[in-house]
Structure formats: C-alpha cells, structure tokens
Design a protein around this motif. Structure first.
Motif, PDB file in Angstrom:
ATOM      1  N   LEU A 142      61.636  80.139   0.720  1.00 47.78           N
ATOM      2  CA  LEU A 142      62.870  79.514   1.187  1.00 47.78           C
ATOM      3  C   LEU A 142      62.575  78.218   1.936  1.00 47.78           C
ATOM      4  O   LEU A 142      61.554  78.087   2.606  1.00 47.78           O
ATOM      5  N   TYR A 143      63.497  77.276   1.820  1.00 48.71           N
ATOM      6  CA  TYR A 143      63.441  76.039   2.602  1.00 48.71           C
ATOM      7  C   TYR A 143      64.857  75.517   2.786  1.00 48.71           C
ATOM      8  O   TYR A 143      65.781  75.901   2.051  1.00 48.71           O
ATOM      9  N   ILE A 144      65.035  74.657   3.786  1.00 52.56           N
ATOM     10  CA  ILE A 144      66.348  74.085   4.089  1.00 52.56           C
ATOM     11  C   ILE A 144      66.419  72.693   3.480  1.00 52.56           C
ATOM     12  O   ILE A 144      65.627  71.808   3.820  1.00 52.56           O
ATOM     13  N   LYS A 145      67.382  72.501   2.610  1.00 51.94           N
ATOM     14  CA  LYS A 145      67.442  71.272   1.821  1.00 51.94           C
ATOM     15  C   LYS A 145      67.931  70.082   2.623  1.00 51.94           C
ATOM     16  O   LYS A 145      67.518  68.938   2.376  1.00 51.94           O
ATOM     17  N   ASN A 146      68.833  70.286   3.586  1.00 54.38           N
ATOM     18  CA  ASN A 146      69.400  69.161   4.335  1.00 54.38           C
ATOM     19  C   ASN A 146      68.662  68.898   5.639  1.00 54.38           C
ATOM     20  O   ASN A 146      69.224  68.310   6.568  1.00 54.38           O
ATOM     21  N   ALA A 147      67.398  69.305   5.731  1.00 51.16           N
ATOM     22  CA  ALA A 147      66.594  69.022   6.917  1.00 51.16           C
ATOM     23  C   ALA A 147      66.130  67.565   6.886  1.00 51.16           C
ATOM     24  O   ALA A 147      65.824  67.010   5.823  1.00 51.16           O
ATOM     25  N   LEU A 148      66.087  66.948   8.063  1.00 45.92           N
ATOM     26  CA  LEU A 148      65.639  65.569   8.203  1.00 45.92           C
ATOM     27  C   LEU A 148      64.259  65.556   8.848  1.00 45.92           C
ATOM     28  O   LEU A 148      64.064  66.126   9.926  1.00 45.92           O
ATOM     29  N   GLY A 149      63.317  64.886   8.179  1.00 43.17           N
ATOM     30  CA  GLY A 149      61.982  64.780   8.751  1.00 43.17           C
ATOM     31  C   GLY A 149      61.258  66.118   8.751  1.00 43.17           C
ATOM     32  O   GLY A 149      61.574  67.047   8.002  1.00 43.17           O
ATOM     33  N   ASP A 150      60.279  66.204   9.607  1.00 40.91           N
ATOM     34  CA  ASP A 150      59.483  67.429   9.722  1.00 40.91           C
ATOM     35  C   ASP A 150      60.182  68.425  10.643  1.00 40.91           C
ATOM     36  O   ASP A 150      60.676  68.058  11.706  1.00 40.91           O
ATOM     37  N   VAL A 151      60.209  69.672  10.209  1.00 38.53           N
ATOM     38  CA  VAL A 151      60.792  70.747  11.010  1.00 38.53           C
ATOM     39  C   VAL A 151      59.687  71.722  11.385  1.00 38.53           C
ATOM     40  O   VAL A 151      58.724  71.929  10.631  1.00 38.53           O
ATOM     41  N   LYS A 152      59.823  72.323  12.556  1.00 40.24           N
ATOM     42  CA  LYS A 152      58.876  73.337  13.012  1.00 40.24           C
ATOM     43  C   LYS A 152      59.314  74.686  12.480  1.00 40.24           C
ATOM     44  O   LYS A 152      60.475  75.065  12.606  1.00 40.24           O
ATOM     45  N   GLU A 153      58.370  75.397  11.903  1.00 47.56           N
ATOM     46  CA  GLU A 153      58.699  76.661  11.244  1.00 47.56           C
ATOM     47  C   GLU A 153      57.663  77.714  11.577  1.00 47.56           C
ATOM     48  O   GLU A 153      56.456  77.457  11.499  1.00 47.56           O
ATOM     49  N   GLU A 154      58.137  78.906  11.954  1.00 50.69           N
ATOM     50  CA  GLU A 154      57.291  80.065  12.200  1.00 50.69           C
ATOM     51  C   GLU A 154      57.775  81.207  11.316  1.00 50.69           C
ATOM     52  O   GLU A 154      58.975  81.470  11.239  1.00 50.69           O
ATOM     53  N   ILE A 155      56.835  81.889  10.649  1.00 54.79           N
ATOM     54  CA  ILE A 155      57.172  82.929   9.676  1.00 54.79           C
ATOM     55  C   ILE A 155      56.415  84.206  10.008  1.00 54.79           C
ATOM     56  O   ILE A 155      55.195  84.174  10.223  1.00 54.79           O
ATOM     57  N   ILE A 156      57.135  85.309  10.075  1.00 49.23           N
ATOM     58  CA  ILE A 156      56.534  86.638  10.204  1.00 49.23           C
ATOM     59  C   ILE A 156      57.225  87.553   9.197  1.00 49.23           C
ATOM     60  O   ILE A 156      58.391  87.341   8.829  1.00 49.23           O
ATOM     61  N   SER A 157      56.496  88.591   8.740  1.00 47.64           N
ATOM     62  CA  SER A 157      57.073  89.518   7.762  1.00 47.64           C
ATOM     63  C   SER A 157      56.405  90.881   7.911  1.00 47.64           C
ATOM     64  O   SER A 157      55.270  90.987   8.399  1.00 47.64           O
ATOM     65  N   GLU A 158      57.111  91.914   7.472  1.00 47.24           N
ATOM     66  CA  GLU A 158      56.593  93.274   7.475  1.00 47.24           C
ATOM     67  C   GLU A 158      57.383  94.115   6.488  1.00 47.24           C
ATOM     68  O   GLU A 158      58.464  93.709   6.029  1.00 47.24           O
ATOM     69  N   LEU A 159      56.835  95.291   6.164  1.00 48.33           N
ATOM     70  CA  LEU A 159      57.499  96.231   5.277  1.00 48.33           C
ATOM     71  C   LEU A 159      58.284  97.242   6.102  1.00 48.33           C
ATOM     72  O   LEU A 159      57.750  97.815   7.068  1.00 48.33           O
TER      73      LEU A 159
END
Length: 449
Positions: A142-159
């Motif tokens: 996934l990504y955000i299409k209407n983001a301007l410039g660089d965005v800070k992103e943190e991702i975590i996942s689990e089952l």
C-alpha cells in the motif's frame, strides 16, 4: 508361378497389416467434456502390438508416404489437444482477488494551507487479509497517492485470529488466520479545495490509498467491523477550522500509467471534512467593506455644485476598496472562478465606481444644462435601493452556504449512532451518543460565527 503368387499375396497381407498398424495411431476413443463453457477432447492411444522380424523388413521396404501423412495428422491432433487442455487449465488456475480490509485512523491533523492546497496529517492504516501459507510473503504494498514529498512511514505486522489474538503460522487450532498490518504515516498531502463558498466553505481532506498489485490479485474494501475514525482532540488548526467527526470511504479503480501496459489498481478513498470558521472574515473583511460602501452614500451630503469634493472622497474610498480586494486575494490560490467574498468586494467596487461617475456628471448637468438639483435626490434613492438589494442577495447566498454545515452536522449524528451500535452494551453506546451531542451543542456557535 504359384510361388510368385504366394509371395504377392503375402506382400498384400503384410501391407494391409501395416496400414492397420498406422490406423492404430489415430484416435480410437474421444471423450468430449464441457467445463465452464469450454469443450475439451481427450485422446487415448491403443497399445501397438510388437511386429515380427519379417513384418519389420517388409514394412521398411514399403513407401512411407501414408505413414508420414498419418504422423502429421497425429502431430496436429496432439497440438490441438494441448490447446484445448490449456484452455481448460487456465480458468481453474485463476484465483479470485484477495480482499484487503482497511481501517484508517486520523491521529493528528495539522494546518490546512488554503493558498497551497495541502494539509498535514498523521494517520494509521490498518490492513487485514487472509493468510496463505503457500504465499506467506504476499503483501498488497500500500501507498498514498496524493502524498507530497517524502513521508515518514513505520510498518509492523503479525498473524492474528478473528479476535485479533496473536497466533503462529503452523497453528492448527484456528480455521482462519489473518495478516494484520499497521502503517503509521506522517506527511503532507495534496487536496483540491473548492472555494466557491469561501469564507463559509466546507473542505474535504482525503487520502488516496492505492495497492501496488493489480486488481486481479488484490482489491481494497472497508473494514465492516471497525470503521475509520478521526481524533478531534488532536486537531492543531481548531482556531481556523472546525473538524467533523464522520468519515466517508469509497473504493474505486485507477490506472497506473507509469508502465509499458496500463495496470488497473484498487484505490481506497478516505475522506474527513473540515469547515472554515468565518468569524475572522466577518469582522475584518465584510464589515470593513460594508462601512466603506456605506460611506460612499454619505457623499450626497456635499452640495452637487462642488463635484470636485465629491470625487475626492469617492476616489479615496475606491482606492481603499481595491487595497482590501488585493489583500484578500493573497489568501487564496489563483482560481478561475469567483468566491462569495470576491463577488461581494467586486460589487462594492462597481457601486463606488458608479457613484464616482455620477458625481463627475452632476456638476456639468446643473451648471451647463440647468437641470434641477432634485435629480440628485432621485439618483441617491436609486443607489440606496441598489445597495440594500445586493446586500440582501449576499446574505441569502451566505445563508445557503452555511446551510450545508447543518447537513454535515446531521451526518455527524448518524455516524455517532453507527459507532454506538458497535459497543458491547447499551449504556456504553448511549453514553457515546450523549457525549457527542454535548460536544456538538457547545461547538455549534463557533461553527457559524
């Protein structure tokens, strides 16, 4: 002679047997099966009996024209069978696209910059899809299409299971295992602002969440059990904007053009709404322009025999209105249409300009054409009527723009009732709705003023 005839008969029988062996290579049994509207012919070949040494010698000495023809037929039949079998295998191998349910939480909303048509936001995107052990590393990206410039992103996942309890991949106690992914994103996002009703406008703040994978692999849908929410307490622009509580979501399909072939991608739109607090513009723009325009009517107190005095006052008022018009236009982007405030300032400029034209004519009409001074009184009454009428029209237009805010408040009430229905007990839901009503009543005055 008898021996020659016997050899000829043996030769004919051998040729006949050879032709029978070639015919055995053709289709002996065909079964037509229809699956999914596609017909497939399955071919079965019979077992060819072993030839004796004499038959092999005789067959090798025969012409191979008929055998080669039969061999070509066999090859064509095999290729046709491969095509039909490919058609039959392709529908069965196609898997339905995975449903990725999304929930968006607006943790913090920052300043909404009208001039540059952008806003700052800190959001959390919760994605959930069924876990497939054969494709454990699958991700919708996934990504955000209407983001301007660089965005800070943190991702975590689990089952997790259906109760959001952590589970192991090899667990056999759960029928369904989900992948729960959480993305925390900080950044600035672009939004096209509709400024027709400025300064009583209501704006959308949207996030366009796109899956990098095509639609035949992944589609984005709303999380029906956990709706998206917005944190009104952490809204940093409360002095200038009013943040509504309801959120609207919509799934659509867009096309990725940066590829050799257009790729259809699933897009999920999440929208929250903000209303501009118009009180600043009421007191600092509308009121001042109203007073400047009203003073233009007081010029009729100067005798019409002195048009130079009248023109001096009206030209000063005209230049002051132009300065106000220029200062207000700096607050907005260069749009190709007129806002409510633009219409009001332009009509005021036209009103003062028409008064200046009349003041430049009245002296000539009285002194050169000997027209009665009473005509000045009629013109004053005409301009006064025009002044009242266009202010009445502006009030009606402004009230219609503010009526849209009542509709948004009603949507807030419905959304609060929807959230209350998801609480475990009636008391919790009733308390949530009552808390919303108290907050709504306390902010209604600031919303319109």
């Amino acid at each position: 002679m008898p021996s020659q005839r016997q050899s000829d008969s043996n030769l004919e029988s051998t040729i006949h047997d050879t032709h029978d062996l070639a015919k055995h290579l053709l289709i002996t049994n065909r079964r037509a099966t229809t699956i999914g509207g596609v017909q497939r012919a399955s071919i079965h070949y019979s077992t060819i009996p072993e030839l004796s040494s004499s038959e092999k010698c005789i067959a090798s000495s025969l012409p191979i024209t008929s055998t080669s023809t039969n061999h070509q037929r066999i090859q064509m039949q095999r290729s046709s069978n491969d095509i039909h079998s490919g058609l039959m295998r392709s529908p069965s191998n196609i898997k339905p696209p995975r449903e990725v349910s999304l929930r968006v939480k607006f943790i913090r909303l920052g300043e909404v910059i009208t001039l540059q048509e952008k806003f700052y936001a800190e959001v959390v995107i919760e994605a959930r899809w069924l876990y497939d052990p054969t494709a454990a590393s699958w991700n919708p990206n996934l990504y955000i299409k209407n983001a301007l410039g660089d965005v800070k992103e943190e991702i975590i996942s689990e089952l997790v299971d259906h109760l959001d309890e952590p589970v192991k991949p090899d667990s056999k106690n759960h029928d369904m295992i989900y992948v729960w992914e959480i993305r925390k994103i900080n950044g600035t996002f672009w939004e096209k602002l509709e400024l027709n009703s400025f300064p009583a406008d209501v704006q959308q703040l949207s996030l366009q969440i796109v899956a990098s994978r095509p639609t035949d692999e992944c589609i984005l849908v709303e999380n029906r059990f956990q709706p998206s929410i917005v944190n009104r307490e952490a809204f940093l622009a409360q002095q200038e904007w009013f943040l509504y509580e309801h959120i609207e979501t919509r799934s659509t399909i867009t096309t990725e053009d940066f590829s050799f072939r257009p790729i259809r991608q699933s897009t999920y739109l999440v929208t929250c709404y903000v209303a501009r607090r118009p009180g600043y513009f009421y007191w600092n723009v509308y009121l001042l322009i109203f007073l400047i325009t009203l003073i233009a009517l007081t010029v009729y107190g100067v005798a019409p025999e002195f048009p130079q005095n009248r023109l001096q006052i009206t030209c000063t008022l005209l230049l002051t209105s132009i300065m106000f018009r220029w200062s207000v236009s700096r607050l907005l982007p260069p749009v190709s249409y007129l806002t409510l405030l633009d219409k009001y300032t332009l009509v005021s400029l036209v009103f003062i300009s028409l008064n200046s034209i009349w003041h430049s004519m009245i002296g000539y009409l009285i002194q050169q054409l000997n027209i009665s001074k009473s005509i000045d009184n009629y013109v004053f009454g005409l301009f006064t009527t025009f002044f009242l009428l266009y202010h009445l029209l502006m009030i009606i237009s402004l009230s219609q723009a503010l009526h849209h805010r009542n509709v948004m408040l009603e949507n807030d009430r419905k959304y609060a009732s929807k959230l209350a229905g998801m609480f475990e007990t009636f008391a919790q839901g009733h308390h949530a709705v009552q808390r919303f009503k108290d907050r709504q009543n306390s902010s209604r005055t600031s919303l319109f003023v």
